[in-house]
Design a protein around this motif. Sequence first.
Motif, short mmCIF file in Angstrom:
data_model
loop_
_atom_site.label_atom_id
_atom_site.label_comp_id
_atom_site.label_asym_id
_atom_site.label_seq_id
_atom_site.Cartn_x
_atom_site.Cartn_y
_atom_site.Cartn_z
N ARG A 9 47.37 34.78 53.83
CA ARG A 9 47.50 35.26 52.45
C ARG A 9 46.89 34.55 51.28
N SER A 10 46.28 33.14 51.91
CA SER A 10 45.50 31.99 51.03
C SER A 10 43.74 32.27 51.19
N THR A 13 43.42 35.84 49.41
CA THR A 13 43.25 35.44 47.74
C THR A 13 42.21 35.43 47.38
N ILE A 17 38.78 37.21 45.91
CA ILE A 17 38.62 36.40 44.32
C ILE A 17 37.04 36.20 44.37
N ALA A 39 39.54 36.80 37.48
CA ALA A 39 40.84 36.65 38.36
C ALA A 39 41.62 37.95 37.87
N ALA A 42 39.88 40.45 40.53
CA ALA A 42 40.84 40.12 41.98
C ALA A 42 42.15 40.16 41.61
N GLY A 43 42.88 40.30 40.20
CA GLY A 43 44.87 41.25 40.66
C GLY A 43 45.46 39.38 40.71
N VAL A 44 44.52 38.29 39.72
CA VAL A 44 45.64 37.28 40.74
C VAL A 44 45.42 36.35 39.49
N SER A 45 46.35 35.89 39.36
CA SER A 45 46.22 34.89 37.97
C SER A 45 44.80 33.27 38.02
N SER A 48 45.89 30.63 39.86
CA SER A 48 45.25 31.27 41.47
C SER A 48 44.43 30.53 41.21
N LEU A 49 43.85 30.96 40.33
CA LEU A 49 42.24 30.52 40.66
C LEU A 49 41.88 29.89 41.39
N GLN A 51 43.66 27.09 41.02
CA GLN A 51 44.01 26.18 42.99
C GLN A 51 42.76 26.15 43.73
#
Length: 198
Positions: A9-10, A13, A17, A39, A42-45, A48-49, A51
């Motif tokens: 999953r990571s 992600t 990105i 972000a 990519a549909g991420v917060s 999360s980016l 991170q």
Amino acid sequence: MRKQPSQARSRATVDAIIQAGARILADRGWAGFTTNGVADVAGVSIGSLYQYFPDKLSLVEAIRRHHFDEVLAVMRGTRKGERSLSQQVEALVQGMIEAHSVNADLHRVLLDEVPGHDGSSRRAHDAFLAEYQDHYKAFVASYGNSDGSSNAEIVAQLLSGAVEGVIHSAARKGILSSPELKQELILMICAYLRRPDF
């Protein structure tokens, strides 16, 4: 990267990105490239980016490394099987065209707009260049005279520079898909490698 993804999953992600970053960089250029924009696409917060990528330069370096990997994969693929010189040259040229056609706008932005390398990305770039040059050395060695009259390393350097120059120029001009460009590049390389002293 701030940390390496360990789970599927990571990794997905991080890949999302990088892919989103590549699209934005290609569409908007360096001036329009923001981590918030990446972000969103990519549909991420944004958390999360961050991170994985502490700033946009580290993200661009991941995009650049992904591009390096694509180019090297193409070059590795051209080594397969027994081929004549013209077949091998055609495979090399077609592979380089394909690698640089995946996202020609991205390639142009990476070449012309993105700031230079830092220390860690310089090492990645140097490793890329070493394998890139080794490919050309092996290519030249397989077609040169057995008496060693030509300096294979210099020939490989000239050959890689010529191919890179033509491909990069064509990418900037948007003419990578030109059949005439491909044919003339193949003819140029074959003529060079078929000269009597080689």
